[in-house]
Design a protein around this motif. Structure first.
Motif, PDB file in Angstrom:
ATOM      1  N   ALA A  70     -49.122  31.923  -3.461  1.00  0.00           N
ATOM      2  CA  ALA A  70     -50.200  31.301  -4.231  1.00  0.00           C
ATOM      3  C   ALA A  70     -51.550  31.539  -3.567  1.00  0.00           C
ATOM      4  CB  ALA A  70     -49.943  29.803  -4.381  1.00  0.00           C
ATOM      5  N   ARG A  71     -51.589  31.431  -2.243  1.00  0.00           N
ATOM      6  CA  ARG A  71     -52.829  31.683  -1.499  1.00  0.00           C
ATOM      7  C   ARG A  71     -53.312  33.120  -1.713  1.00  0.00           C
ATOM      8  NH1 ARG A  71     -52.326  31.120   4.847  1.00  0.00           N
ATOM      9  NH2 ARG A  71     -50.811  32.776   4.431  1.00  0.00           N
ATOM     10  N   ALA A  72     -52.371  34.062  -1.731  1.00  0.00           N
ATOM     11  CA  ALA A  72     -52.746  35.462  -1.944  1.00  0.00           C
ATOM     12  C   ALA A  72     -53.235  35.701  -3.368  1.00  0.00           C
ATOM     13  CB  ALA A  72     -51.554  36.370  -1.639  1.00  0.00           C
ATOM     14  N   LEU A  73     -52.646  35.004  -4.334  1.00  0.00           N
ATOM     15  CA  LEU A  73     -52.969  35.247  -5.741  1.00  0.00           C
ATOM     16  C   LEU A  73     -54.210  34.522  -6.216  1.00  0.00           C
ATOM     17  CD1 LEU A  73     -49.432  35.044  -7.413  1.00  0.00           C
ATOM     18  CD2 LEU A  73     -50.685  37.074  -6.677  1.00  0.00           C
ATOM     19  N   ILE A  74     -54.648  33.487  -5.486  1.00  0.00           N
ATOM     20  CA  ILE A  74     -55.695  32.617  -6.004  1.00  0.00           C
ATOM     21  C   ILE A  74     -57.036  33.347  -6.150  1.00  0.00           C
ATOM     22  CG2 ILE A  74     -56.600  31.652  -3.840  1.00  0.00           C
ATOM     23  CD1 ILE A  74     -56.333  28.858  -5.326  1.00  0.00           C
ATOM     24  N   LEU A  75     -57.208  34.444  -5.410  1.00  0.00           N
ATOM     25  CA  LEU A  75     -58.436  35.247  -5.541  1.00  0.00           C
ATOM     26  C   LEU A  75     -58.288  36.340  -6.599  1.00  0.00           C
ATOM     27  CD1 LEU A  75     -59.552  35.637  -1.810  1.00  0.00           C
ATOM     28  CD2 LEU A  75     -60.455  34.088  -3.542  1.00  0.00           C
ATOM     29  N   GLU A  76     -57.168  36.362  -7.285  1.00  0.00           N
ATOM     30  CA  GLU A  76     -56.899  37.321  -8.356  1.00  0.00           C
ATOM     31  C   GLU A  76     -57.092  38.772  -7.902  1.00  0.00           C
ATOM     32  OE1 GLU A  76     -59.382  36.123 -11.587  1.00  0.00           O
ATOM     33  OE2 GLU A  76     -58.394  34.192 -11.826  1.00  0.00           O
ATOM     34  N   PRO A  77     -56.352  39.171  -6.856  1.00  0.00           N
ATOM     35  CA  PRO A  77     -56.488  40.534  -6.344  1.00  0.00           C
ATOM     36  C   PRO A  77     -55.829  41.546  -7.268  1.00  0.00           C
ATOM     37  CG  PRO A  77     -54.697  39.452  -5.240  1.00  0.00           C
ATOM     38  CD  PRO A  77     -55.320  38.409  -6.134  1.00  0.00           C
ATOM     39  N   ASP A  78     -56.103  42.807  -7.021  1.00  0.00           N
ATOM     40  CA  ASP A  78     -55.465  43.895  -7.762  1.00  0.00           C
ATOM     41  C   ASP A  78     -54.193  44.369  -7.084  1.00  0.00           C
ATOM     42  OD1 ASP A  78     -57.594  44.478  -9.840  1.00  0.00           O
ATOM     43  OD2 ASP A  78     -58.766  44.699  -8.010  1.00  0.00           O
ATOM     44  N   VAL A  79     -54.168  44.276  -5.756  1.00  0.00           N
ATOM     45  CA  VAL A  79     -53.069  44.829  -4.962  1.00  0.00           C
ATOM     46  C   VAL A  79     -52.520  43.750  -4.041  1.00  0.00           C
ATOM     47  CG1 VAL A  79     -52.416  46.568  -3.244  1.00  0.00           C
ATOM     48  CG2 VAL A  79     -54.090  47.142  -5.037  1.00  0.00           C
ATOM     49  N   LEU A  80     -51.196  43.637  -3.990  1.00  0.00           N
ATOM     50  CA  LEU A  80     -50.532  42.745  -3.040  1.00  0.00           C
ATOM     51  C   LEU A  80     -49.726  43.573  -2.041  1.00  0.00           C
ATOM     52  CD1 LEU A  80     -49.074  39.660  -4.969  1.00  0.00           C
ATOM     53  CD2 LEU A  80     -51.035  39.737  -3.431  1.00  0.00           C
ATOM     54  N   LEU A  81     -49.933  43.299  -0.755  1.00  0.00           N
ATOM     55  CA  LEU A  81     -49.166  43.911   0.311  1.00  0.00           C
ATOM     56  C   LEU A  81     -48.100  42.901   0.744  1.00  0.00           C
ATOM     57  CD1 LEU A  81     -52.145  45.344   2.409  1.00  0.00           C
ATOM     58  CD2 LEU A  81     -50.910  46.449   0.525  1.00  0.00           C
ATOM     59  N   LEU A  82     -46.846  43.269   0.602  1.00  0.00           N
ATOM     60  CA  LEU A  82     -45.731  42.345   0.841  1.00  0.00           C
ATOM     61  C   LEU A  82     -44.949  42.812   2.063  1.00  0.00           C
ATOM     62  CD1 LEU A  82     -44.561  42.173  -2.884  1.00  0.00           C
ATOM     63  CD2 LEU A  82     -46.019  40.520  -1.688  1.00  0.00           C
TER      64      LEU A  82
ATOM     65  N   ALA B  50     -52.569  27.995  -9.569  1.00  0.00           N
ATOM     66  CA  ALA B  50     -51.899  28.816  -8.556  1.00  0.00           C
ATOM     67  C   ALA B  50     -50.528  28.245  -8.223  1.00  0.00           C
ATOM     68  CB  ALA B  50     -52.757  28.908  -7.296  1.00  0.00           C
ATOM     69  N   LEU B  51     -50.432  26.916  -8.130  1.00  0.00           N
ATOM     70  CA  LEU B  51     -49.135  26.299  -7.852  1.00  0.00           C
ATOM     71  C   LEU B  51     -48.187  26.473  -9.033  1.00  0.00           C
ATOM     72  CD1 LEU B  51     -49.827  22.990  -5.895  1.00  0.00           C
ATOM     73  CD2 LEU B  51     -49.141  25.222  -5.032  1.00  0.00           C
ATOM     74  N   ARG B  52     -48.700  26.316 -10.230  1.00  0.00           N
ATOM     75  CA  ARG B  52     -47.840  26.526 -11.403  1.00  0.00           C
ATOM     76  C   ARG B  52     -47.333  27.957 -11.451  1.00  0.00           C
ATOM     77  NH1 ARG B  52     -51.452  22.746 -14.085  1.00  0.00           N
ATOM     78  NH2 ARG B  52     -52.859  24.462 -14.607  1.00  0.00           N
ATOM     79  N   ASP B  53     -48.191  28.905 -11.085  1.00  0.00           N
ATOM     80  CA  ASP B  53     -47.806  30.320 -11.121  1.00  0.00           C
ATOM     81  C   ASP B  53     -46.626  30.620 -10.202  1.00  0.00           C
ATOM     82  OD1 ASP B  53     -49.731  30.965 -12.981  1.00  0.00           O
ATOM     83  OD2 ASP B  53     -51.185  31.713 -11.522  1.00  0.00           O
ATOM     84  N   VAL B  54     -46.518  29.865  -9.107  1.00  0.00           N
ATOM     85  CA  VAL B  54     -45.427  30.124  -8.158  1.00  0.00           C
ATOM     86  C   VAL B  54     -44.309  29.088  -8.278  1.00  0.00           C
ATOM     87  CG1 VAL B  54     -46.923  31.336  -6.538  1.00  0.00           C
ATOM     88  CG2 VAL B  54     -46.578  28.859  -6.284  1.00  0.00           C
TER      89      VAL B  54
END
Length: 252
Positions: A152-164, A123-127
């Motif tokens: 990274a916290r939002a992505l770590i659960l591998e969601p389909d949708v991100l609300l920004l 997750a850290l590498r991804d960001v």
């Protein structure tokens, strides 16, 4: 990744004669893998829409479906694995006494996911942050680094949708560009569906495929990104908003 369908979304705050209908009736669709923007002046209801979709606000009427499934019918675990939110203020969205390791570990523990150390490092590498940041605390991070941790916290659960929700408005201009590039790259690589709230049409132009213009809790027009180039909006307010943004950009 999944599509989003919002139909007749409305919410009133208060009770009885004193109730204020802050979202009268909002409807829009977001295609799978699309970045859809919500723009408008402060108080137009943009962030409220995101809070309804995520069920941070629960007492709304209408329907919200992600991948054809109603968010109200999803269990908490399923909903959190489906949709995550990145908040506006990177200084307020992280607990000051929790290390980055704790911030990333907690959702993995709650959802009983395996390979936790591996997932946190990835997750850290991804960001774009080094693994050593796992043992840092928010006060040891810059605003941009905090927002990367929040992503990274939002992505770590591998969601389909991100609300920004205005994910760069609290950051310096140079850092804003870094975060927008990161979000754009993640969507290109992973195919995430984004709903992006912003008051900055330059951000919308860079990030979004389509966007909705909101005023007083209502969507007045939905436009393609190309509408920003020649201001092809048909609604008077949408045209005025785009014209004001273009004039400001030229002046600056």
């Amino acid at each position: 990744m999944k599509s989003v369908e919002v139909t007749n979304l409305g919410i009133a705050l208060g009770h009885g004669a004193k109730a204020v209908n802050i979202l009268p009736d909002v409807s829009f669709t977001v295609e799978q893998g699309e970045c859809f923007g919500l723009v408008g002046e402060s108080g137009s209801g943009k962030s409220t829409v995101l809070r309804c979709i995520s069920l941070l606000l629960e007492h709304w009427r209408g329907t919200v479906k992600i991948g054809g499934a109603s968010v109200r019918d999803m269990g908490v675990i399923e909903r959190c694995r489906t949709v995550q939110m990145v908040f506006q203020d990177p200084y307020g969205s992280l607990h000051p006494r929790h290390s980055v390791r704790t911030v990333l570990y907690e959702p993995l523990r709650i959802h009983n996911l395996d390979r936790r150390q591996e997932r946190m490092e990835q997750a850290l590498r991804d960001v774009g942050l080094p693994i050593s940041f796992l043992d840092r605390f928010p006060h040891q991070l810059s605003g941009g680094q905090r927002q990367r941790v929040a992503i990274a916290r939002a992505l770590i659960l591998e969601p389909d949708v991100l609300l920004l929700d205005e994910p760069t408005s609290a950051l310096d201009v140079s850092v804003q560009a870094e975060i927008l590039n990161l979000l754009s790259d993640l969507r290109a690589r992973r195919g995430y569906t984004y709903i992006l709230v912003s008051h900055d049409l330059a951000v919308v132009d860079y990030m979004c495929d389509r966007f909705a213009v909101m005023r007083s809790g209502e969507i007045v027009e939905v436009l393609d990104r190309a509408a920003l180039e020649n201001n092809s909006a048909t609604h008077d307010y949408a045209r005025e908003l785009i014209s004001a943004s273009i004039a400001y950009d030229r002046a600056s």
